[in-house]
Motif scaffolding. Structure first.
Motif, PDB file in Angstrom:
ATOM      1  N   THR A  28       4.939  -1.764  -0.131  1.00  0.00           N
ATOM      2  CA  THR A  28       4.611  -2.291   1.174  1.00  0.00           C
ATOM      3  C   THR A  28       5.845  -3.005   1.734  1.00  0.00           C
ATOM      4  O   THR A  28       6.897  -3.018   1.089  1.00  0.00           O
ATOM      5  CB  THR A  28       3.364  -3.200   1.115  1.00  0.00           C
ATOM      6  N   GLY A  29       5.729  -3.573   2.927  1.00  0.00           N
ATOM      7  CA  GLY A  29       6.931  -4.082   3.594  1.00  0.00           C
ATOM      8  C   GLY A  29       6.949  -5.569   3.825  1.00  0.00           C
ATOM      9  O   GLY A  29       5.929  -6.249   3.800  1.00  0.00           O
ATOM     10  N   GLN A  30       8.147  -6.046   4.069  1.00  0.00           N
ATOM     11  CA  GLN A  30       8.408  -7.438   4.397  1.00  0.00           C
ATOM     12  C   GLN A  30       9.513  -7.388   5.452  1.00  0.00           C
ATOM     13  O   GLN A  30      10.421  -6.558   5.346  1.00  0.00           O
ATOM     14  CB  GLN A  30       8.910  -8.053   3.109  1.00  0.00           C
ATOM     15  N   PRO A  31       9.438  -8.218   6.506  1.00  0.00           N
ATOM     16  CA  PRO A  31      10.573  -8.239   7.436  1.00  0.00           C
ATOM     17  C   PRO A  31      11.890  -8.406   6.679  1.00  0.00           C
ATOM     18  O   PRO A  31      11.921  -9.084   5.639  1.00  0.00           O
ATOM     19  CB  PRO A  31      10.268  -9.456   8.310  1.00  0.00           C
TER      20      PRO A  31
ATOM     21  N   ARG B  31     -19.242  -1.453  -2.240  1.00  0.00           N
ATOM     22  CA  ARG B  31     -18.305  -2.153  -3.127  1.00  0.00           C
ATOM     23  C   ARG B  31     -17.322  -1.185  -3.769  1.00  0.00           C
ATOM     24  O   ARG B  31     -17.665  -0.063  -4.091  1.00  0.00           O
ATOM     25  CB  ARG B  31     -19.082  -2.878  -4.233  1.00  0.00           C
ATOM     26  N   MET B  32     -16.101  -1.689  -3.960  1.00  0.00           N
ATOM     27  CA  MET B  32     -15.067  -0.874  -4.614  1.00  0.00           C
ATOM     28  C   MET B  32     -14.160  -1.797  -5.418  1.00  0.00           C
ATOM     29  O   MET B  32     -13.791  -2.871  -4.963  1.00  0.00           O
ATOM     30  CB  MET B  32     -14.239  -0.126  -3.555  1.00  0.00           C
ATOM     31  N   SER B  33     -13.831  -1.356  -6.631  1.00  0.00           N
ATOM     32  CA  SER B  33     -12.881  -2.109  -7.441  1.00  0.00           C
ATOM     33  C   SER B  33     -11.515  -1.416  -7.302  1.00  0.00           C
ATOM     34  O   SER B  33     -11.432  -0.201  -7.429  1.00  0.00           O
ATOM     35  CB  SER B  33     -13.354  -2.114  -8.894  1.00  0.00           C
ATOM     36  N   ILE B  34     -10.487  -2.188  -6.988  1.00  0.00           N
ATOM     37  CA  ILE B  34      -9.153  -1.614  -6.775  1.00  0.00           C
ATOM     38  C   ILE B  34      -8.171  -2.288  -7.732  1.00  0.00           C
ATOM     39  O   ILE B  34      -8.004  -3.511  -7.685  1.00  0.00           O
ATOM     40  CB  ILE B  34      -8.696  -1.821  -5.310  1.00  0.00           C
ATOM     41  N   THR B  35      -7.574  -1.501  -8.604  1.00  0.00           N
ATOM     42  CA  THR B  35      -6.580  -2.071  -9.517  1.00  0.00           C
ATOM     43  C   THR B  35      -5.187  -1.632  -9.087  1.00  0.00           C
ATOM     44  O   THR B  35      -4.856  -0.450  -9.139  1.00  0.00           O
ATOM     45  CB  THR B  35      -6.849  -1.642 -10.973  1.00  0.00           C
ATOM     46  N   ILE B  36      -4.410  -2.598  -8.645  1.00  0.00           N
ATOM     47  CA  ILE B  36      -3.033  -2.306  -8.240  1.00  0.00           C
ATOM     48  C   ILE B  36      -2.132  -2.625  -9.428  1.00  0.00           C
ATOM     49  O   ILE B  36      -1.996  -3.780  -9.829  1.00  0.00           O
ATOM     50  CB  ILE B  36      -2.640  -3.109  -6.981  1.00  0.00           C
ATOM     51  N   GLU B  37      -1.567  -1.571  -9.997  1.00  0.00           N
ATOM     52  CA  GLU B  37      -0.758  -1.721 -11.213  1.00  0.00           C
ATOM     53  C   GLU B  37       0.696  -2.043 -10.908  1.00  0.00           C
ATOM     54  O   GLU B  37       1.347  -2.785 -11.631  1.00  0.00           O
ATOM     55  CB  GLU B  37      -0.813  -0.426 -12.032  1.00  0.00           C
ATOM     56  N   GLU B  38       1.222  -1.409  -9.855  1.00  0.00           N
ATOM     57  CA  GLU B  38       2.637  -1.596  -9.534  1.00  0.00           C
ATOM     58  C   GLU B  38       2.789  -1.873  -8.044  1.00  0.00           C
ATOM     59  O   GLU B  38       2.166  -1.201  -7.214  1.00  0.00           O
ATOM     60  CB  GLU B  38       3.436  -0.337  -9.888  1.00  0.00           C
ATOM     61  N   VAL B  39       3.638  -2.850  -7.717  1.00  0.00           N
ATOM     62  CA  VAL B  39       3.890  -3.181  -6.316  1.00  0.00           C
ATOM     63  C   VAL B  39       5.395  -3.235  -6.078  1.00  0.00           C
ATOM     64  O   VAL B  39       6.132  -3.878  -6.829  1.00  0.00           O
ATOM     65  CB  VAL B  39       3.295  -4.563  -5.935  1.00  0.00           C
ATOM     66  N   GLY B  40       5.838  -2.563  -5.061  1.00  0.00           N
ATOM     67  CA  GLY B  40       7.224  -2.682  -4.613  1.00  0.00           C
ATOM     68  C   GLY B  40       7.212  -3.242  -3.207  1.00  0.00           C
ATOM     69  O   GLY B  40       6.293  -2.954  -2.430  1.00  0.00           O
ATOM     70  N   VAL B  41       8.194  -4.065  -2.881  1.00  0.00           N
ATOM     71  CA  VAL B  41       8.277  -4.622  -1.527  1.00  0.00           C
ATOM     72  C   VAL B  41       9.626  -4.207  -0.936  1.00  0.00           C
ATOM     73  O   VAL B  41      10.680  -4.552  -1.479  1.00  0.00           O
ATOM     74  CB  VAL B  41       8.147  -6.161  -1.540  1.00  0.00           C
TER      75      VAL B  41
ATOM     76  N   PHE C  61       8.160   3.975   2.954  1.00  0.00           N
ATOM     77  CA  PHE C  61       7.622   3.223   1.801  1.00  0.00           C
ATOM     78  C   PHE C  61       7.048   4.198   0.773  1.00  0.00           C
ATOM     79  O   PHE C  61       7.208   4.006  -0.437  1.00  0.00           O
ATOM     80  CB  PHE C  61       6.520   2.241   2.235  1.00  0.00           C
ATOM     81  N   TYR C  62       6.381   5.237   1.256  1.00  0.00           N
ATOM     82  CA  TYR C  62       5.804   6.236   0.360  1.00  0.00           C
ATOM     83  C   TYR C  62       6.927   6.980  -0.381  1.00  0.00           C
ATOM     84  O   TYR C  62       6.831   7.226  -1.588  1.00  0.00           O
ATOM     85  CB  TYR C  62       4.921   7.207   1.150  1.00  0.00           C
ATOM     86  N   THR C  63       7.995   7.310   0.345  1.00  0.00           N
ATOM     87  CA  THR C  63       9.145   7.973  -0.285  1.00  0.00           C
ATOM     88  C   THR C  63       9.718   7.085  -1.393  1.00  0.00           C
ATOM     89  O   THR C  63      10.005   7.556  -2.503  1.00  0.00           O
ATOM     90  CB  THR C  63      10.238   8.245   0.778  1.00  0.00           C
ATOM     91  N   LEU C  64       9.865   5.787  -1.100  1.00  0.00           N
ATOM     92  CA  LEU C  64      10.396   4.849  -2.093  1.00  0.00           C
ATOM     93  C   LEU C  64       9.421   4.691  -3.263  1.00  0.00           C
ATOM     94  O   LEU C  64       9.841   4.608  -4.423  1.00  0.00           O
ATOM     95  CB  LEU C  64      10.672   3.486  -1.442  1.00  0.00           C
ATOM     96  N   ALA C  65       8.118   4.661  -2.962  1.00  0.00           N
ATOM     97  CA  ALA C  65       7.112   4.527  -4.023  1.00  0.00           C
ATOM     98  C   ALA C  65       7.159   5.731  -4.951  1.00  0.00           C
ATOM     99  O   ALA C  65       7.104   5.589  -6.179  1.00  0.00           O
ATOM    100  CB  ALA C  65       5.717   4.381  -3.408  1.00  0.00           C
ATOM    101  N   ASN C  66       7.290   6.922  -4.373  1.00  0.00           N
ATOM    102  CA  ASN C  66       7.388   8.135  -5.173  1.00  0.00           C
ATOM    103  C   ASN C  66       8.624   8.099  -6.055  1.00  0.00           C
ATOM    104  O   ASN C  66       8.600   8.546  -7.209  1.00  0.00           O
ATOM    105  CB  ASN C  66       7.473   9.358  -4.260  1.00  0.00           C
ATOM    106  N   GLY C  67       9.734   7.589  -5.515  1.00  0.00           N
ATOM    107  CA  GLY C  67      10.980   7.503  -6.273  1.00  0.00           C
ATOM    108  C   GLY C  67      10.874   6.535  -7.442  1.00  0.00           C
ATOM    109  O   GLY C  67      11.471   6.744  -8.497  1.00  0.00           O
TER     110      GLY C  67
ATOM    111  N   SER D  24      19.349   1.652  -4.515  1.00  0.00           N
ATOM    112  CA  SER D  24      20.043   0.442  -4.064  1.00  0.00           C
ATOM    113  C   SER D  24      19.084  -0.534  -3.364  1.00  0.00           C
ATOM    114  O   SER D  24      19.431  -1.679  -3.126  1.00  0.00           O
ATOM    115  CB  SER D  24      21.196   0.807  -3.124  1.00  0.00           C
ATOM    116  N   VAL D  25      17.875  -0.064  -3.054  1.00  0.00           N
ATOM    117  CA  VAL D  25      16.883  -0.963  -2.441  1.00  0.00           C
ATOM    118  C   VAL D  25      16.094  -1.630  -3.559  1.00  0.00           C
ATOM    119  O   VAL D  25      15.414  -0.977  -4.345  1.00  0.00           O
ATOM    120  CB  VAL D  25      15.901  -0.178  -1.525  1.00  0.00           C
ATOM    121  N   LYS D  26      16.212  -2.948  -3.662  1.00  0.00           N
ATOM    122  CA  LYS D  26      15.470  -3.669  -4.715  1.00  0.00           C
ATOM    123  C   LYS D  26      14.060  -3.943  -4.236  1.00  0.00           C
ATOM    124  O   LYS D  26      13.845  -4.777  -3.373  1.00  0.00           O
ATOM    125  CB  LYS D  26      16.171  -4.981  -5.050  1.00  0.00           C
TER     126      LYS D  26
END
Lengths: 277, 69
Positions: free
Chosen positions: A109-112, A140-150, A268-274, B66-68
């Motif tokens: 996900t993103g951050q300024p 109801r839904m249970s969501i387990t987020i295992e990995e997060v990239g910002v 973000f999806y491209t980076l997540a896939n990488g 390179s993107v952390k």
């Protein structure tokens, strides 16, 4: 069980989600839960939610049920509860839309850009990286987020359609991210986030501000500037009066061109896939 | 016997996605012709191919690393 990999741009105005199955967009207004005397039907994105015990309304309905004029915490950081709710509702919507399992989710996900610090990223990751109990309209839904990239906003957009040397002007509802790239890398000395956007300032103020502030960073009128964000198409003609080579950033998703507002989510999806595949 | 059949589509104006689609469709001029063209394109399997800038895979991989996150 295979992982669900997503790119989520949890904007203050709209949330965009991109994954292997397709894309989703919804209006990200959030308000507290109020007792409604007249139950009206608003949009297909209306959600009466409970996320980890916090209840409220989200989607188009929240815009009309809130006493406040603004429904977003606009600013230079997204490390707060509204982002947590928006990300989880984005995952929920995506899972319902495409019938995918949410027991193993990896997302970026993103951050300024200016808020993309280790401290702010840490806060956002701590909010997201665990198992969440989400209830929407009684389901109801249970969501387990295992990995997060910002990832920094604007940098994400760049990876939706990279160019060797260019500028990206990512015009959001609350902030404008102005990012410079040389040889596919961010150059920090001429990149910044400006604290205004299309929901908190007029179109003229945003364009004038973005031009003046990027010139102050050393951007040149001849530079290749890619403009993205929900209002980019409307603002482009004015921007081109100064940045004559400016054009819309067209994100590429599965070989097809999407609207420019999806640029960050696709990146973000491209980076997540990488990172997470 | 009627020689024309009219189909309807409704758009929810409170939904930004649908409202965007409606605005875009109207901007195309003759909506009826536009929709028929879309149906034809879909039926024949055409897609708007993206103009993709080519980047070598390892260059892109290095840039992404390179993107952390």
């Amino acid at each position: 069980m295979s992982k669900l990999i997503l790119g989520i741009d949890a904007g203050n105005y709209e949330g965009k989600t991109v994954g292997a199955q397709g894309v989703d967009v919804w209006k990200t207004n959030i308000s507290g839960l109020t007792e409604r005397k007249v139950a009206e039907v608003f949009g297909e994105d209306d959600m009466e939610f409970s996320v980890n015990g916090r209840a409220g309304l989200a989607g188009t309905i929240a815009k009309y049920e809130s006493r406040r004029k603004s429904n977003g915490m606009y600013g230079q950081s997204k490390a707060h509860w509204q982002t947590e709710v928006r990300v989880l509702l984005s995952v929920y919507r995506y899972a319902m839309k495409y019938g995918v399992n949410t027991s193993r989710v990896s997302l970026v996900t993103g951050q300024p850009y200016v808020g993309h610090t280790e401290a702010e990223k840490g806060v956002l990751k701590a909010l997201l990286q665990r198992t969440h109990e989400v209830s929407v309209n009684g389901n109801r839904m249970s969501i387990t987020i295992e990995e997060v990239g910002v990832a920094p906003e604007g940098v994400g957009a760049f990876f939706s359609q990279p160019a060797q040397t260019c500028k990206v002007l990512d015009i959001g509802s609350g902030t404008v991210n102005a990012i410079s790239f040389e040889d596919y890398r961010v150059t920090n000395y001429n990149s910044d986030t400006f604290n205004y956007g299309t929901e908190v300032a007029s179109a003229n103020e945003v364009v004038d501000g973005a031009i003046q502030d990027t010139v102050a960073l050393g951007w040149n009128t001849q530079d290749k500037v890619y403009v993205c964000g929900g209002s980019a198409a409307q603002l482009l003609p004015e921007i081109k009066r100064f940045y004559i080579n400016a054009e819309l950033l067209a994100p590429v998703y599965r070989g097809e061109q999407l609207a420019t507002k999806y640029a960050n989510a696709v990146g973000f999806y491209t980076l997540a896939n990488g990172s997470f595949r | 016997m009627k020689k024309r059949k009219v189909l309807q589509a409704s758009f929810n104006l409170e939904d930004t996605f649908e409202a965007d689609l409606l605005t875009y469709a109207i901007a195309q001029g003759d909506v009826s012709k536009y929709i028929k063209r879309l149906i034809y394109v879909d039926k024949e399997g055409f897609r708007k191919p993206a103009e993709v800038r080519t980047v070598e895979t390892d260059v892109l991989r290095e840039a992404m690393n390179s993107v952390k996150l």
